[in-house]
Design a protein around this motif. Structure first.
Motif, PDB file in Angstrom:
ATOM      1  N   ARG A   1       1.048  -0.875  -0.108  1.00 30.77           N
ATOM      2  CA  ARG A   1      -0.281  -0.699  -0.082  1.00 30.77           C
ATOM      3  C   ARG A   1       0.768   1.895  -0.187  1.00 30.77           C
ATOM      4  NH1 ARG A   1      -0.694   2.934   3.832  1.00 30.77           N
ATOM      5  NH2 ARG A   1      -0.103   1.409   5.409  1.00 30.77           N
ATOM      6  N   ILE A   2       2.071   0.851   1.357  1.00 32.25           N
ATOM      7  CA  ILE A   2       2.608   2.330   0.783  1.00 32.25           C
ATOM      8  C   ILE A   2       3.537   2.829  -0.556  1.00 32.25           C
ATOM      9  CG2 ILE A   2       4.957   3.413   2.489  1.00 32.25           C
ATOM     10  CD1 ILE A   2       3.548   1.935   4.771  1.00 32.25           C
ATOM     11  N   CYS A   3       3.728   0.992  -0.876  1.00 30.77           N
ATOM     12  CA  CYS A   3       5.221   1.090  -1.824  1.00 30.77           C
ATOM     13  C   CYS A   3       4.301   2.151  -3.310  1.00 30.77           C
ATOM     14  CB  CYS A   3       4.604   0.108  -2.426  1.00 30.77           C
ATOM     15  SG  CYS A   3       6.569  -0.227  -1.063  1.00 30.77           S
ATOM     16  N   LEU A   4       2.804   1.655  -3.560  1.00 27.30           N
ATOM     17  CA  LEU A   4       2.035   2.284  -4.448  1.00 27.30           C
ATOM     18  C   LEU A   4       1.545   3.731  -4.331  1.00 27.30           C
ATOM     19  CD1 LEU A   4       0.370   1.882  -7.075  1.00 27.30           C
ATOM     20  CD2 LEU A   4      -1.811   0.791  -5.627  1.00 27.30           C
TER      21      LEU A   4
ATOM     22  N   GLU B   1       0.220  -2.824 -15.538  1.00 32.50           N
ATOM     23  CA  GLU B   1       0.442  -3.573 -14.803  1.00 32.50           C
ATOM     24  C   GLU B   1       1.253  -3.094 -14.400  1.00 32.50           C
ATOM     25  OE1 GLU B   1       4.083  -6.371 -17.299  1.00 32.50           O
ATOM     26  OE2 GLU B   1       3.137  -4.720 -18.231  1.00 32.50           O
ATOM     27  N   PHE B   2       2.044  -2.410 -13.752  1.00 28.76           N
ATOM     28  CA  PHE B   2       3.282  -1.360 -12.958  1.00 28.76           C
ATOM     29  C   PHE B   2       2.644  -1.983 -11.594  1.00 28.76           C
ATOM     30  CE2 PHE B   2       6.232   1.012 -10.283  1.00 28.76           C
ATOM     31  CZ  PHE B   2       6.995   1.177 -10.329  1.00 28.76           C
ATOM     32  N   GLU B   3       0.870  -1.291 -11.278  1.00 30.22           N
ATOM     33  CA  GLU B   3       0.700  -1.318 -10.177  1.00 30.22           C
ATOM     34  C   GLU B   3      -0.127  -2.079  -9.874  1.00 30.22           C
ATOM     35  OE1 GLU B   3      -4.189   0.081  -9.325  1.00 30.22           O
ATOM     36  OE2 GLU B   3      -3.371   0.746 -10.716  1.00 30.22           O
ATOM     37  N   GLU B   4      -0.672  -3.543 -10.344  1.00 25.43           N
ATOM     38  CA  GLU B   4      -1.093  -4.441 -10.167  1.00 25.43           C
ATOM     39  C   GLU B   4       0.135  -5.886  -9.160  1.00 25.43           C
ATOM     40  OE1 GLU B   4      -3.857  -7.914  -9.656  1.00 25.43           O
ATOM     41  OE2 GLU B   4      -3.659  -6.193 -10.604  1.00 25.43           O
ATOM     42  N   TRP B   5       1.874  -5.649 -10.913  1.00 26.05           N
ATOM     43  CA  TRP B   5       2.446  -6.204  -9.836  1.00 26.05           C
ATOM     44  C   TRP B   5       3.234  -5.461  -8.318  1.00 26.05           C
ATOM     45  CZ3 TRP B   5       8.033  -4.231  -8.529  1.00 26.05           C
ATOM     46  CH2 TRP B   5       8.614  -5.255  -8.198  1.00 26.05           C
ATOM     47  N   ILE B   6       2.807  -4.121  -8.195  1.00 21.19           N
ATOM     48  CA  ILE B   6       3.208  -3.691  -6.655  1.00 21.19           C
ATOM     49  C   ILE B   6       1.826  -4.391  -6.122  1.00 21.19           C
ATOM     50  CG2 ILE B   6       2.610  -1.494  -5.154  1.00 21.19           C
ATOM     51  CD1 ILE B   6       4.419   0.042  -7.752  1.00 21.19           C
ATOM     52  N   LEU B   7       0.732  -3.935  -5.931  1.00 17.52           N
ATOM     53  CA  LEU B   7      -0.065  -4.585  -5.420  1.00 17.52           C
ATOM     54  C   LEU B   7      -0.054  -6.189  -4.929  1.00 17.52           C
ATOM     55  CD1 LEU B   7      -3.230  -3.399  -6.654  1.00 17.52           C
ATOM     56  CD2 LEU B   7      -2.071  -2.667  -4.429  1.00 17.52           C
ATOM     57  N   ARG B   8       0.790  -7.253  -6.047  1.00 13.00           N
ATOM     58  CA  ARG B   8       0.471  -8.264  -6.309  1.00 13.00           C
ATOM     59  C   ARG B   8       1.728  -9.069  -5.194  1.00 13.00           C
ATOM     60  NH1 ARG B   8      -3.913 -11.416  -6.659  1.00 13.00           N
ATOM     61  NH2 ARG B   8      -2.320 -13.313  -7.579  1.00 13.00           N
TER      62      ARG B   8
END
Length: 172
Positions: free
Chosen positions: A94-97, A126-133
């Motif tokens: 969450r903080i990373c996003l 794609e980047f957002e999804e990678w961060i969240l996963r």
């Protein structure tokens, strides 16, 4: 206390602060900084071939000293073998996003300092999804590889904790 490492990997989720931490460490201990994103990306967000990337990475790993930031899990075992230690910024996704979006706003239309010129900052789906996963898809394997490497590694659940650790050492 003197900083005992000459080859340091800095790992963590996108937006965790890897590049900023690597630059701070490099400046403090007079170590050259290698940003893996600069090796991988060509202008216009074009990916370099694996062969070319691997050759450039091998040349960097052969150098006597560096702080290297980036994940590129495919090459982690090779990088760990060459490293003296690894730092894992285990910052919540969450903080990373939030940080990735703040960085995209800060560098809107521009290339950030740790990226290849011609790659303007962005956060795509794609980047957002990678961060969240990251916490479920990448983190477990990365931590397992660190544990199995036999190399000293330091896992910090916050950026503040990582910088407190750095502050324990004398600068160059």
């Amino acid at each position: 206390m003197q900083f005992p490492y000459q080859k340091v990997l800095v790992l963590g989720c996108g937006g965790a602060g890897k590049s900023t931490f690597a630059v701070s460490m490099g400046a403090r201990f007079s170590l050259p900084v290698v940003h893996l994103d600069r090796l991988w990306w060509l202008p216009g967000w074009v990916e370099r071939s694996r062969e070319e990337f691997d050759g450039m990475l091998a040349a960097e790993l052969a150098k006597p000293a560096w702080v290297m930031d980036g994940n590129y899990h495919r090459t982690l075992s090779q990088r760990l073998a060459a490293a003296d230690c690894a730092v894992f910024l285990d910052v919540p996704s969450r903080i990373c996003l939030e940080s990735a979006y703040a960085r995209a706003e800060q560098y809107a239309g521009k290339t950030r300092p740790d990226m290849t010129q011609g790659c303007p900052e962005r956060v795509d789906a794609e980047f957002e999804e990678w961060i969240l996963r990251f916490e479920q898809d990448v983190r477990p394997a990365m931590l397992a590889e660190l544990e199995g490497s036999g190399k000293p590694h330091f896992v910090f659940s916050s950026r503040a904790a990582a910088y407190e650790w750095l502050d324990r050492f004398q600068g160059a």
